[in-house]
Design an enzyme around this catalytic site. Structure first.
Site, short mmCIF file in Angstrom:
data_model
loop_
_atom_site.label_atom_id
_atom_site.label_comp_id
_atom_site.label_asym_id
_atom_site.label_seq_id
_atom_site.Cartn_x
_atom_site.Cartn_y
_atom_site.Cartn_z
N ARG A 88 9.48 30.92 19.42
CA ARG A 88 8.07 30.71 19.79
C ARG A 88 7.11 30.83 18.62
O ARG A 88 5.93 31.09 18.81
CB ARG A 88 7.64 31.67 20.89
CG ARG A 88 8.43 31.52 22.18
CD ARG A 88 7.80 32.22 23.34
NE ARG A 88 8.74 32.26 24.46
CZ ARG A 88 9.64 33.22 24.64
NH1 ARG A 88 9.71 34.23 23.78
NH2 ARG A 88 10.44 33.19 25.66
N LYS A 116 -0.63 18.46 12.72
CA LYS A 116 0.08 17.69 13.74
C LYS A 116 1.56 17.68 13.39
O LYS A 116 1.95 17.21 12.32
CB LYS A 116 -0.45 16.26 13.81
CG LYS A 116 -1.75 16.11 14.56
CD LYS A 116 -2.05 14.65 14.84
CE LYS A 116 -3.34 14.47 15.61
NZ LYS A 116 -3.66 13.04 15.82
N GLU A 156 -3.65 5.07 3.13
CA GLU A 156 -4.35 6.16 3.83
C GLU A 156 -5.47 6.71 2.96
O GLU A 156 -6.48 7.19 3.46
CB GLU A 156 -3.37 7.28 4.22
CG GLU A 156 -2.22 6.84 5.13
CD GLU A 156 -2.60 6.76 6.62
OE1 GLU A 156 -3.67 7.26 7.01
OE2 GLU A 156 -1.80 6.19 7.39
N HIS A 192 -5.46 2.15 12.82
CA HIS A 192 -4.18 2.50 13.42
C HIS A 192 -3.91 1.78 14.75
O HIS A 192 -2.75 1.58 15.10
CB HIS A 192 -4.08 4.01 13.63
CG HIS A 192 -3.69 4.75 12.37
ND1 HIS A 192 -4.47 4.71 11.23
CD2 HIS A 192 -2.61 5.51 12.06
CE1 HIS A 192 -3.89 5.43 10.27
NE2 HIS A 192 -2.76 5.92 10.75
N HIS A 239 4.56 2.22 7.64
CA HIS A 239 3.39 2.62 8.41
C HIS A 239 2.10 2.30 7.66
O HIS A 239 1.17 1.71 8.23
CB HIS A 239 3.48 4.13 8.71
CG HIS A 239 2.27 4.67 9.39
ND1 HIS A 239 1.92 4.31 10.68
CD2 HIS A 239 1.29 5.54 8.97
CE1 HIS A 239 0.79 4.94 11.03
NE2 HIS A 239 0.41 5.69 10.00
#
Lengths: 360, 360
Positions: free
Chosen positions: A119, A141, A183, A246, A263
Site C-alpha cells: 500500500r 501519473k 512535448e 493529444h 507518441h
C-alpha cells in the site's frame, strides 16, 4: 546543476537537472533508504545500471535490480507482477525505495508498483529519455495499460526526487529525441510564448545535445509542467491543457496502431491540427499556427495526417476517447500562442472542417 | 439507524448501521452518480444483487454488475482485471461509482479497483459479513494477495459511505458469524474494557441476531476502529494495535494452510496466546487472560493451538512476517484489558515460554 521544485505540500519533491549520474553524493542524499530496488529494462540496464548500483552500494546499502522487457507492449499488470515477485522473494519491507531507471514505461510501472506494494513505498525517478524527463517525471501519473485502453489502471504517486542527467540522451535514438522534443514544444505552445521563441533560437544547439542548452530547455519544461500540476494535481481542470495535441494525436495512434508513430510524433501532428482549428475558430492567426508548425517541422517531426486516415476515423476514435474521459468531447485549443484552454464550445462541423483540411 | 463517522478530513465518510437495504432513499442520497457498477460474487449475487440494483435503478441510473468467483483464493490481480474488463467494455468514465456488495474479499478488491481505475473513482461499501462490517469497512485498507504474501498489493482508499444492514447476517453461516465476532471481541480487548463487559452481558442476544443488540455491537466496534484509524490512517503507529492477536493468528493460518481456520478463528487463538503472554510478562493478571479466553469460548471460537503445530513453526512464521513488516519482531500485547500496545520489549525466551505453553 539546476533544481525545479514540484510544490505539492507534503508530497513536494525536487527535480535535479545536470550531471546527476556523476554526482553520487546527490543520489545518496536523496535516497537514505538502506534497501533499494532498481527497476529498469533490457535496453537501459547494460548502459547505466552498474553506474547507479555502484553509486548506491558505496554507501553500504543493499541494492538489487529487476530488469524488465523493453517496450510499451509490456506496460501491463503482468509485468508489474515481476516487480512484486522480486520484492517479495527477498522479502522487502515497506522501508524499501524503488528506483525507476528508464523511460516513461519504466517510470509509470515503477511508480504504480511503489504506490501499491504494501500500500505504498517510496520511489525515485531517473528518466533516461527526453520524453520522460520533461513529461512523466513531473506530476505523479503512474500506471499500466489495459487491453481495452492506455493508462487505464494506475495511481497518482509522487516520487521523492527526480534525477535528470542530459548525458544519458547521447545513447537515445534521434527519432526518440525528436519525439521528446515535441512535448517541449507543447509546453511553450500551451503556456509560454517566450519559451517558444527561445526554442526557435536554440533548437540547433539542443539537437546538437549541447549540455547547457539541454539543461535550460529541460528545466524550463519541467517548470511549466510543475506549475500546471501544482495548480491541479488530479486533473480536475487546468491540468487537462497539458493534453494539447493529444486528442488528435491519440486518434492517430489508435487508428494507425500503436508503434506506427511514436507518441511524441502523434502529438506533433495533433498540435498542428489543434493549432489549425484554433486559427479556424478565430482564436489565433493563421501565421501563429504556421509558426508552430514550422518549429515542429524543424525538429524533424511530422506535420501531416497519416496518408489514408479519414476524417471519420478521427471522429470515431475521438468519440470513443470521450466516453472514457467524460461526457462531452472536449478539445485543448490555443487562445493565443502561449495559452491553451479546454473547450467544448465548437460544433461537429467545426471539427470536421479541420479534419477535412488534413485528410485528403 | 445509527451513524458512525470516520473522520479523515476531506476523506471522511459515514457508516450507516441499521435497515439500510430497506431504505433505498439513503442509498440514493449517498450515490448521486449516474453510472454505477456493482461488484459482488456468486454467493451474494443471488441473495441481494437485485434488491440493490432495483433500489438504484429506480432513480434512472445506469446500473451494471460484475459477479466474481467467491473465495480468498480469487483475491488476485487477475480477478481485479475482470472488474477493469467490465468497466472498460462499456467504457465507464471517471464519474462511475463502484459498489462493493459482499464480504472482505469483495470490499478489498473493489476498493483497490476504485483506487486504480483511471487513477481513482468513487466507491461505496455494502458489507455482507460480520467480519467485513466491523473490520474492513473501516479504514480504507484495500488490495489483493500475491502468491508470496497476503494483502501485499493495494492502496489506502476510503469509501464515500458504508451501508451496514444486520439483516444480511441472517444468511451468513454461523461459523463465519462467530469468526466476525472475534474481531468485535478484539476491539473490546484492545481499546475498551467496558465494551468487553457489554459483550459478556449481551453475547446471547447478539448470537440470536437480535437487531438492536447487533446494531449496538457493530456500531461500537466501528467507532473503536474509526477512532484508532483517524489517529493513524497509514499505520505508522497506533493503528498496529488493531493487529492484536494477528501475529500469532497469522502464524496459525500460514502454517496450517489458508482455509483450515477462518481468519477470525485464527485471530481468536492468537488473542488467547497474546493475552497469556501479557499475563506472563506481568502486564495483566491470569484472571484477565482467563476472562478474555472465556468470552472467546462462549462465542464458539477456538482457544487452543492447532494439534501438532510446534513452537518452532510459530517462530518461523512470525519471523518471516517480521521481515516483510519491519526490522524487529513486534507483538501487540495488553497493558491491561482494554488497552493494547505495540512492543518489541521481550526476549525470544519469553516468546518461547508462551508458545511452549500452547504447543503440546
Amino acid at each position: 546543476m539546476k533544481t525545479v521544485t514540484v510544490a505539492l505540500g507534503d508530497r513536494s519533491y525536487p527535480i535535479y537537472i545536470g550531471d546527476c549520474l556523476s554526482t553520487p553524493e546527490l543520489l545518496l542524499k536523496a535516497i537514505p533508504h538502506l534497501e533499494v530496488m532498481i527497476v529498469t529494462n533490457t535496453t537501459v540496464a547494460p548502459l547505466y545500471l552498474n553506474k547507479i548500483k555502484q553509486a548506491l552500494e558505496g554507501a553500504n546499502k543493499s541494492v538489487e535490480a529487476v530488469v524488465l522487457p523493453d517496450g510499451e507492449q509490456h506496460k501491463t499488470l503482468d509485468t508489474i507482477n515481476l516487480i512484486f515477485d522480486a520484492l517479495l522473494e527477498k522479502p522487502y519491507s515497506r522501508k524499501v525505495a524503488l528506483v525507476a531507471l528508464g523511460g516513461g514505461v519504466i517510470g509509470d510501472m515503477t511508480g504504480f508498483a511503489a504506490a501499491s506494494y504494501q500500500r505504498g513505498v517510496d520511489f525515485i525517478q531517473i528518466p533516461t529519455t527526453l520524453l520522460s524527463q520533461v513529461d512523466s517525471s513531473v506530476g505523479g501519473k503512474t500506471g499500466v495499460n489495459h487491453r481495452l485502453g492506455k493508462n487505464m489502471i494506475g495511481a497518482f504517486k509522487q516520487p521523492l526526487a527526480v534525477f535528470i542527467d542530459p548525458a544519458v540522451l547521447n545513447t537515445l535514438p534521434k527519432k526518440e529525441f525528436a519525439a521528446g522534443f515535441a512535448e517541449i514544444i507543447k509546453h511553450g505552445a500551451l503556456h509560454d510564448e517566450k519559451y517558444l521563441s527561445y526554442l526557435e533560437a536554440n533548437i540547433d544547439a539542443i539537437f546538437a545535445l549541447e549540455s547547457n542548452a539541454l539543461i535550460d530547455a529541460i528545466s524550463k519544461s519541467c517548470e511549466i509542467k510543475a506549475s500546471v500540476v501544482t495548480q491541479d494535481e488530479t486533473e480536475q481542470g487546468i491540468r487537462a491543457t497539458l493534453n494539447f495535441g493529444h486528442t488528435f494525436g491519440h486518434a492517430v495512434e489508435t487508428t494507425m496502431g500503436y508503434g506506427t508513430y511514436l507518441h511524441g510524433e502523434a502529438v506533433a501532428i495533433g498540435m498542428v491540427m489543434a493549432a489549425h482549428m484554433s486559427a479556424q475558430l478565430g482564436y489565433i492567426t493563421a501565421e501563429d499556427a504556421q509558426r508552430l508548425s514550422q518549429l515542429i517541422k524543424r525538429a524533424s517531426l511530422p506535420v501531416e495526417s497519416p496518408k489514408g486516415m479519414t476524417a471519420v476515423q478521427y471522429v470515431d476514435a475521438m468519440y470513443r476517447d470521450k466516453k472514457v474521459d467524460s461526457g462531452t468531447l472536449k478539445l485543448i485549443l490555443l487562445k493565443r500562442l502561449g495559452e491553451a484552454f479546454v473547450t467544448s464550445d465548437f460544433s461537429k462541423e467545426d471539427l470536421l472542417r479541420t479534419l477535412n483540411h488534413f485528410c485528403h
